[in-house]
Scaffold this active site. Structure first.
Site, PDB file in Angstrom:
ATOM      1  N   SER A 178      -6.992   5.109  -0.006  1.00 28.92           N
ATOM      2  CA  SER A 178      -7.220   3.846  -0.707  1.00 28.92           C
ATOM      3  C   SER A 178      -8.692   3.477  -0.622  1.00 28.92           C
ATOM      4  O   SER A 178      -9.307   3.582   0.442  1.00 28.92           O
ATOM      5  CB  SER A 178      -6.371   2.732  -0.087  1.00 28.92           C
TER       6      SER A 178
ATOM      7  N   GLN B 236      -5.099  -1.395  -7.382  1.00 30.26           N
ATOM      8  CA  GLN B 236      -5.781  -0.561  -6.385  1.00 30.26           C
ATOM      9  C   GLN B 236      -6.425   0.646  -7.054  1.00 30.26           C
ATOM     10  O   GLN B 236      -5.855   1.225  -7.980  1.00 30.26           O
ATOM     11  CB  GLN B 236      -4.794  -0.069  -5.322  1.00 30.26           C
TER      12      GLN B 236
ATOM     13  N   ASP C  59       0.822  -1.213   0.000  1.00 30.55           N
ATOM     14  CA  ASP C  59       0.000   0.000   0.000  1.00 30.55           C
ATOM     15  C   ASP C  59       0.855   1.262   0.000  1.00 30.55           C
ATOM     16  O   ASP C  59       0.336   2.368  -0.046  1.00 30.55           O
ATOM     17  CB  ASP C  59      -0.936  -0.013   1.222  1.00 30.55           C
TER      18      ASP C  59
END
Length: 287
Positions: A228, A278, A204
């Site tokens: 996110s 993502q 991430d």
């Protein structure tokens, strides 16, 4: 004082509360919300604790629904959806203040032999040919913007060596492509599940930022609201998260205040060990 890696391993060592129920803590470092990679890593730990060896995770798919509160524990509830002959499926919900903040499905598989191919690793400088974090701090932090300086000054469990530093110091519009070498800053236990969870944590980092390259912005800019929204990851081959891995990311599209990002992680020998996708919120704030 424990090192940053020791702190990370402690954070990933969830407390079992009841059958299929675990509790995780957050580091108290002054963050306003829980780092998304932490929630992904802890959710994967919770799922893995309900799966017997030798099955290893091969994919996960998660959605962020609310920002996590670092001041209170996170409860992880695991649903044992299926135990098949080759595959095991788990669903995890992370809960705070009585509400879901994150949900994830993960699939585990018995190791099998089969057809193989992969995309070639990008040709980039080796990590030894790039400035170390200590060299970056010494050379660049004095002239870096304050948010960037605060970010790099903090001790982190994941070391990063970006191939290109322009993104951090200018508003130049760049191709939405990023290459960063990453690894844990200390040795990890010889347990593949820990390496999976640490890489899920690291995946991430820097990813959402790639969608801002084409716009001359970064997640550190005060006129950006970034978060996110979802996160998917596939584990292809064995790896060590405490050895250098190249995180090659790109952003094919941004629209609707959302940026879409893809990532591929390669080991030093050029083996593609994991892939990531993502979508994140990249909303312009009014001045």
């Amino acid at each position: 004082m424990p090192t940053a890696v020791e702190n990370l391993l402690s954070i990933l060592d969830l407390e079992p509360l009841e059958h299929n129920l675990f509790r995780g803590m957050s580091p108290q470092v002054g963050w306003q919300r829980v780092f998304g990679g932490q929630v992904i890593g802890q959710a994967l730990v919770a799922a893995s604790r309900t799966v017997e060896d030798p099955r290893q995770v091969h994919s996960l798919h998660g959605y962020f629904m609310r920002p996590g509160d670092p001041a209170v524990p996170i409860i992880y509830e695991v649903d044992r959806i299926r135990d098949g002959r080759s595959f095991t499926t788990r669903r995890v919900v992370a809960i705070q203040h009585g509400k879901a903040i994150f949900s994830m499905s993960a699939s585990f598989q018995v190791a099998e032999e089969g057809l193989e191919h992969q995309i070639t690793m990008p040709d980039v400088p080796a990590p030894e040919d790039l400035p170390s974090e200590s060299e970056l701090k010494e050379k660049f932090l004095a002239v870096a913007p304050e948010p960037v300086r605060r970010y790099w000054e903090r001790e982190r469990p994941i070391e990063m060596r970006p191939v290109d530093l322009r993104h951090y110091f200018s508003r130049e519009k760049l191709e939405p492509v990023q290459h960063v070498w990453v690894r844990a800053t200390g040795a990890l236990p010889d347990d593949p599940r820990i390496h999976h969870c640490v890489l899920a944590y690291a995946s991430d980092m820097t990813l959402l930022d790639t969608s801002l390259f084409a716009h001359g912005r970064s997640v550190f800019n005060k006129d950006m609201q970034c978060a996110s929204l979802d996160h998917a990851m596939w584990f292809h081959r064995p790896f060590k998260a405490d050895e250098w891995l190249l995180y090659a990311t790109d952003s094919p599209s941004a629209s609707g205040a959302r940026g879409f990002n893809r990532g591929m992680l390669y080991d030093r020998e050029g083996h593609l060990v994991a892939s990531v996708a993502q979508e994140g919120l990249i909303r312009l704030r009014e001045e």
